[in-house]
Motif scaffolding. Structure first.
Motif, PDB file in Angstrom:
ATOM      1  N   ALA A  11     -17.259  -9.778  13.112  1.00 34.74           N
ATOM      2  CA  ALA A  11     -16.405 -10.835  12.570  1.00 34.74           C
ATOM      3  C   ALA A  11     -16.492 -10.862  11.044  1.00 34.74           C
ATOM      4  N   LYS A  12     -17.694 -10.703  10.510  1.00 33.87           N
ATOM      5  CA  LYS A  12     -17.863 -10.688   9.057  1.00 33.87           C
ATOM      6  C   LYS A  12     -17.175  -9.478   8.444  1.00 33.87           C
ATOM      7  N   GLU A  13     -17.268  -8.332   9.105  1.00 40.96           N
ATOM      8  CA  GLU A  13     -16.610  -7.115   8.607  1.00 40.96           C
ATOM      9  C   GLU A  13     -15.093  -7.286   8.633  1.00 40.96           C
ATOM     10  N   ARG A  14     -14.586  -7.891   9.695  1.00 42.20           N
ATOM     11  CA  ARG A  14     -13.144  -8.146   9.815  1.00 42.20           C
ATOM     12  C   ARG A  14     -12.686  -9.085   8.703  1.00 42.20           C
ATOM     13  N   LEU A  15     -13.460 -10.122   8.453  1.00 49.55           N
ATOM     14  CA  LEU A  15     -13.128 -11.067   7.389  1.00 49.55           C
ATOM     15  C   LEU A  15     -13.145 -10.376   6.021  1.00 49.55           C
ATOM     16  N   LYS A  16     -14.118  -9.504   5.809  1.00 48.99           N
ATOM     17  CA  LYS A  16     -14.208  -8.749   4.553  1.00 48.99           C
ATOM     18  C   LYS A  16     -12.963  -7.874   4.366  1.00 48.99           C
ATOM     19  N   LEU A  18      -9.986  -8.383   5.711  1.00 47.73           N
ATOM     20  CA  LEU A  18      -8.848  -9.270   5.510  1.00 47.73           C
ATOM     21  C   LEU A  18      -8.802  -9.790   4.076  1.00 47.73           C
ATOM     22  N   LYS A  19      -9.965 -10.207   3.557  1.00 49.64           N
ATOM     23  CA  LYS A  19     -10.025 -10.662   2.168  1.00 49.64           C
ATOM     24  C   LYS A  19      -9.647  -9.537   1.210  1.00 49.64           C
ATOM     25  N   GLY A  20     -10.110  -8.327   1.508  1.00 51.53           N
ATOM     26  CA  GLY A  20      -9.769  -7.178   0.686  1.00 51.53           C
ATOM     27  C   GLY A  20      -8.270  -6.939   0.646  1.00 51.53           C
ATOM     28  N   PHE A  21      -7.618  -7.090   1.797  1.00 57.01           N
ATOM     29  CA  PHE A  21      -6.162  -6.919   1.835  1.00 57.01           C
ATOM     30  C   PHE A  21      -5.461  -7.990   1.008  1.00 57.01           C
ATOM     31  N   TYR A  22      -5.896  -9.236   1.137  1.00 58.70           N
ATOM     32  CA  TYR A  22      -5.253 -10.310   0.377  1.00 58.70           C
ATOM     33  C   TYR A  22      -5.475 -10.150  -1.132  1.00 58.70           C
ATOM     34  N   TRP A  23      -6.649  -9.666  -1.537  1.00 64.17           N
ATOM     35  CA  TRP A  23      -6.872  -9.381  -2.961  1.00 64.17           C
ATOM     36  C   TRP A  23      -5.970  -8.229  -3.412  1.00 64.17           C
ATOM     37  N   LEU A  74      -1.369  -2.133   7.678  1.00 59.88           N
ATOM     38  CA  LEU A  74      -1.407  -1.602   9.042  1.00 59.88           C
ATOM     39  C   LEU A  74      -2.840  -1.449   9.529  1.00 59.88           C
ATOM     40  N   LYS A  75      -3.707  -0.959   8.652  1.00 55.78           N
ATOM     41  CA  LYS A  75      -5.108  -0.754   9.026  1.00 55.78           C
ATOM     42  C   LYS A  75      -5.803  -2.085   9.280  1.00 55.78           C
ATOM     43  N   VAL A  76      -5.627  -3.026   8.353  1.00 60.93           N
ATOM     44  CA  VAL A  76      -6.319  -4.318   8.459  1.00 60.93           C
ATOM     45  C   VAL A  76      -5.859  -5.105   9.677  1.00 60.93           C
ATOM     46  N   PHE A  77      -4.551  -5.068   9.955  1.00 58.77           N
ATOM     47  CA  PHE A  77      -4.034  -5.839  11.076  1.00 58.77           C
ATOM     48  C   PHE A  77      -3.989  -5.029  12.364  1.00 58.77           C
ATOM     49  N   SER A  78      -4.692  -3.889  12.369  1.00 56.97           N
ATOM     50  CA  SER A  78      -4.896  -3.058  13.563  1.00 56.97           C
ATOM     51  C   SER A  78      -3.600  -2.650  14.239  1.00 56.97           C
ATOM     52  N   TYR A  79      -2.617  -2.301  13.455  1.00 58.97           N
ATOM     53  CA  TYR A  79      -1.368  -1.815  14.030  1.00 58.97           C
ATOM     54  C   TYR A  79      -1.304  -0.314  13.818  1.00 58.97           C
ATOM     55  N   ASN A  80      -1.353   0.403  14.913  1.00 60.00           N
ATOM     56  CA  ASN A  80      -1.278   1.856  14.844  1.00 60.00           C
ATOM     57  C   ASN A  80      -0.396   2.337  15.986  1.00 60.00           C
ATOM     58  N   PRO A  81       0.903   2.530  15.712  1.00 57.33           N
ATOM     59  CA  PRO A  81       1.803   2.902  16.797  1.00 57.33           C
ATOM     60  C   PRO A  81       1.537   4.298  17.364  1.00 57.33           C
ATOM     61  N   ILE A  82       0.878   5.147  16.613  1.00 57.06           N
ATOM     62  CA  ILE A  82       0.646   6.517  17.058  1.00 57.06           C
ATOM     63  C   ILE A  82      -0.617   6.593  17.909  1.00 57.06           C
TER      64      ILE A  82
END
Length: 107
Positions: A11-16, A18-23, A74-82
């Protein structure tokens, strides 16, 4: 107890991430806005018409950096269509079945 610790770490890694993406998004908007406004003002001060200022060069950084931001999202929100979760599961099952067949050869 150890399982809770692993969940907390994930959870902490996911939050990190997400924060990285928003920055990254904030930097993208701030830096590109500054560059675009500076470019437009600079070109207009040199006598260019406003329409002449709005070429691809003015917005190229938005475009190319935007591609990187898109893939970061795409990476942060875990979307990988392939390589989706279903694809991963099929591959795992394929390897498990292959290992079983190989093991049967030696019995």
């Amino acid at each position: 107890m150890e399982r809770k610790d692993k969940k907390m770490e994930r959870a902490k890694e996911r939050l990190k991430e997400l924060k990285g993406f928003y920055w990254h998004l904030a930097a993208y908007i701030g830096v590109n806005s500054f560059i675009t406004i500076s470019t437009i003002i600079g070109r207009m001060n040199n006598g260019s018409d406003f329409v002449d200022v709005l070429d691809f060069g003015t917005f190229a950084v938005w475009f190319f950096w935007g591609i990187g931001l898109f893939f970061h999202g795409l990476k942060v929100f875990s979307y990988n269509p392939i390589f989706s979760k279903e694809w991963e599961e099929r591959q795992i099952q394929k390897y498990i079945e292959k290992d079983k067949r190989e093991a049967q050869k030696f019995k």
